[in-house]
Scaffold this active site. Sequence first.
Site, PDB file in Angstrom:
ATOM      1  N   ASN A   7       0.854  -1.186   0.000  1.00  0.00           N
ATOM      2  CA  ASN A   7       0.000   0.000   0.000  1.00  0.00           C
ATOM      3  C   ASN A   7       0.889   1.234   0.000  1.00  0.00           C
ATOM      4  O   ASN A   7       1.414   1.631   1.031  1.00  0.00           O
ATOM      5  CB  ASN A   7      -0.891  -0.044   1.249  1.00  0.00           C
ATOM      6  CG  ASN A   7      -1.637   1.265   1.510  1.00  0.00           C
ATOM      7  OD1 ASN A   7      -1.517   2.230   0.750  1.00  0.00           O
ATOM      8  ND2 ASN A   7      -2.396   1.308   2.591  1.00  0.00           N
ATOM      9  N   ARG A  90      -2.366  -1.733  -3.721  1.00  0.00           N
ATOM     10  CA  ARG A  90      -3.300  -0.622  -3.694  1.00  0.00           C
ATOM     11  C   ARG A  90      -2.999   0.241  -4.910  1.00  0.00           C
ATOM     12  O   ARG A  90      -1.843   0.591  -5.159  1.00  0.00           O
ATOM     13  CB  ARG A  90      -3.078   0.203  -2.436  1.00  0.00           C
ATOM     14  CG  ARG A  90      -3.865   1.497  -2.463  1.00  0.00           C
ATOM     15  CD  ARG A  90      -3.545   2.345  -1.266  1.00  0.00           C
ATOM     16  NE  ARG A  90      -4.359   3.530  -1.239  1.00  0.00           N
ATOM     17  CZ  ARG A  90      -3.955   4.700  -0.764  1.00  0.00           C
ATOM     18  NH1 ARG A  90      -2.732   4.830  -0.247  1.00  0.00           N
ATOM     19  NH2 ARG A  90      -4.745   5.747  -0.775  1.00  0.00           N
ATOM     20  N   HIS A 179      -9.359   6.761  -1.192  1.00  0.00           N
ATOM     21  CA  HIS A 179      -9.361   6.110   0.131  1.00  0.00           C
ATOM     22  C   HIS A 179     -10.579   5.205   0.282  1.00  0.00           C
ATOM     23  O   HIS A 179     -11.024   4.932   1.401  1.00  0.00           O
ATOM     24  CB  HIS A 179      -9.398   7.139   1.280  1.00  0.00           C
ATOM     25  CG  HIS A 179      -8.200   8.022   1.378  1.00  0.00           C
ATOM     26  ND1 HIS A 179      -8.304   9.385   1.544  1.00  0.00           N
ATOM     27  CD2 HIS A 179      -6.876   7.748   1.350  1.00  0.00           C
ATOM     28  CE1 HIS A 179      -7.088   9.905   1.613  1.00  0.00           C
ATOM     29  NE2 HIS A 179      -6.205   8.933   1.493  1.00  0.00           N
ATOM     30  N   ARG A 240      -1.007  19.121   0.258  1.00  0.00           N
ATOM     31  CA  ARG A 240      -2.054  19.470  -0.721  1.00  0.00           C
ATOM     32  C   ARG A 240      -3.008  20.532  -0.172  1.00  0.00           C
ATOM     33  O   ARG A 240      -3.387  20.467   0.996  1.00  0.00           O
ATOM     34  CB  ARG A 240      -2.848  18.203  -1.097  1.00  0.00           C
ATOM     35  CG  ARG A 240      -2.124  17.296  -2.053  1.00  0.00           C
ATOM     36  CD  ARG A 240      -2.813  15.952  -2.202  1.00  0.00           C
ATOM     37  NE  ARG A 240      -2.171  14.927  -1.401  1.00  0.00           N
ATOM     38  CZ  ARG A 240      -2.613  13.691  -1.248  1.00  0.00           C
ATOM     39  NH1 ARG A 240      -3.724  13.313  -1.844  1.00  0.00           N
ATOM     40  NH2 ARG A 240      -1.955  12.818  -0.505  1.00  0.00           N
ATOM     41  N   GLU A 385      -6.504  -1.097   5.279  1.00  0.00           N
ATOM     42  CA  GLU A 385      -6.617  -1.227   3.826  1.00  0.00           C
ATOM     43  C   GLU A 385      -5.966  -2.532   3.371  1.00  0.00           C
ATOM     44  O   GLU A 385      -6.437  -3.177   2.444  1.00  0.00           O
ATOM     45  CB  GLU A 385      -5.912  -0.031   3.158  1.00  0.00           C
ATOM     46  CG  GLU A 385      -6.619   1.301   3.377  1.00  0.00           C
ATOM     47  CD  GLU A 385      -5.739   2.514   3.095  1.00  0.00           C
ATOM     48  OE1 GLU A 385      -4.683   2.667   3.754  1.00  0.00           O
ATOM     49  OE2 GLU A 385      -6.097   3.326   2.230  1.00  0.00           O
TER      50      GLU A 385
HETATM   51  C1  LIG Z   1      -5.443   9.101  -2.089  1.00  0.00           C
HETATM   52  C2  LIG Z   1      -4.474   9.510  -1.036  1.00  0.00           C
HETATM   53  O1  LIG Z   1      -4.311  10.669  -0.778  1.00  0.00           O
HETATM   54  O2  LIG Z   1      -3.828   8.507  -0.390  1.00  0.00           O
HETATM   55  P1  LIG Z   1      -2.803   8.655   0.842  1.00  0.00           P
HETATM   56  O3  LIG Z   1      -3.561   9.281   1.968  1.00  0.00           O
HETATM   57  O4  LIG Z   1      -2.406   7.233   1.191  1.00  0.00           O
HETATM   58  O5  LIG Z   1      -1.685   9.505   0.397  1.00  0.00           O
HETATM   59 MG   LIG Z   2      -2.825   6.245   3.259  1.00  0.00          MG
END
Ligand SMILES: CC(=O)OP(=O)(O)O
Ligand SMILES: [Mg+2]
Length: 401
Positions: A7, A90, A179, A240, A385
Amino acid sequence: MKVLVINSGSSSIKYQLLEMDTEKVLAKGLVERIGIEGSRIIHRKNEEKYVIEKVIKNHEEGLKEVLDLLTSEDYKVISSLNEIDAVGHRVVHGGERFSSSVIIDKESLDAIEMMSFLAPLHNPANVMGIKAAMELLPNVPQIAVFDTSFHQTMPKTSFLYAIPYEYYEKYKIRRYGFHGTSHKYVSRRAAEILGKDIKTLKIITSHIGNGASIAAVKNGESFDTSMGFTPLEGLVMGTRSGDIDPAIVSFLAQEEGLTAKEVVEILNNKSGVYGITKGFSSDMRDIEDKALEGDKVCRLALDIYEYRIAKYIGAYAAAMNGVDVIVFTAGVGENSPVTREEICEKYLTYLGVKIDKEKNNFKGLERVISTPDSKVTVLVVPTNEELMIARETKELVSTKN
Ligand SMILES: CC(=O)OP(=O)(O)O
Ligand SMILES: [Mg+2]
Ligand SMILES: Nc1ncnc2c1ncn2[C@@H]1O[C@H](COP(=O)(O)OP(=O)(O)O)[C@@H](O)[C@H]1O
């Protein structure tokens, strides 16, 4: 049947090796803080825990370390990689093409690779992991389990953007959501823990890690979720931005002499709490520690982070015309009593949410943290997950044989 699950998250690689006849975990671990200072591997075998401090620059280096660990003299759980019967991966973006898991062949791998531009922090790492595993285990089936699958039940009112309809038809521009494996697992676990039929519940699942998203799970199905066409929309994350006015993209492009693509890279890699703290850290542990020491910038970052989560919980309570259960999960949701308490106490009392501070003071366990008279039951459910991916892998490989 032994299944290895890989993952790759944006800041981490989680792995588990399971004996699927009993679902026993033979080994599991986490490569964390990839690409930033303090990277390390936490490897668990039986009851033993090993912490290996190591500079890990990218996901490729991390995966190599994991595969070495599984068979190395000091930590080994299997004598050779040949003992592995299947590998479950994943994969973050499956687009409209993949609504369920697949056994990976050349064509599906190409399709996953083509979707990299829609999930730039994830699909490239996922593809790298698949290719590395294919090379090391050439005769072993490799399965892809998509973050987007669980959200395929969203109605058009949730997944369509109010832009010209032709762009949905032409380019499939819509909300996909991510997610999904985690939102599915924790919503089901929450119903089980409460002894209730999930088909009767309105659940809001808050997956807050380095990547973060919220889902409205109505009668067991995804009804809406905060991530969108890509994993950039919604909550404030490690690096982000989450939601912003889209006009900022062209404004910044013009003022800073950048292309739109370069601005989106900034929104993916240099924003979030990392951006708000002027590059201090993308890791919520660092932000929280400093905020609690009284650092004003980190306090502001944590406030903005929590406020956005609370706004989405409010929005989804409205979207489902009510909420019975709120679940916290992922790196921050599982391990930060402070964040959970501040979200619930500052913003959710109007919903009748009441937190038991003593019960909330723990890390990494399944537990109800609301008081018995709270109108909404609030739980922490550590996500898994990897177990979901291992189950899908076993099912696909078994039906094929
Ligand atoms: C889709 C996503 O942001 O996954 P992660 O939280 O594992 O970075
Ligand atoms: Mg994650
Ligand atoms: N004790 C803690 N307190 C606050 N945040 C924590 C704690 N433990 C882990 N985290 C945060 O969880 C995040 C990683 O979550 P995770 O779900 O593993 O991320 P991803 O899968 O997106 O790479 C990091 O920001 C990390 O700081």
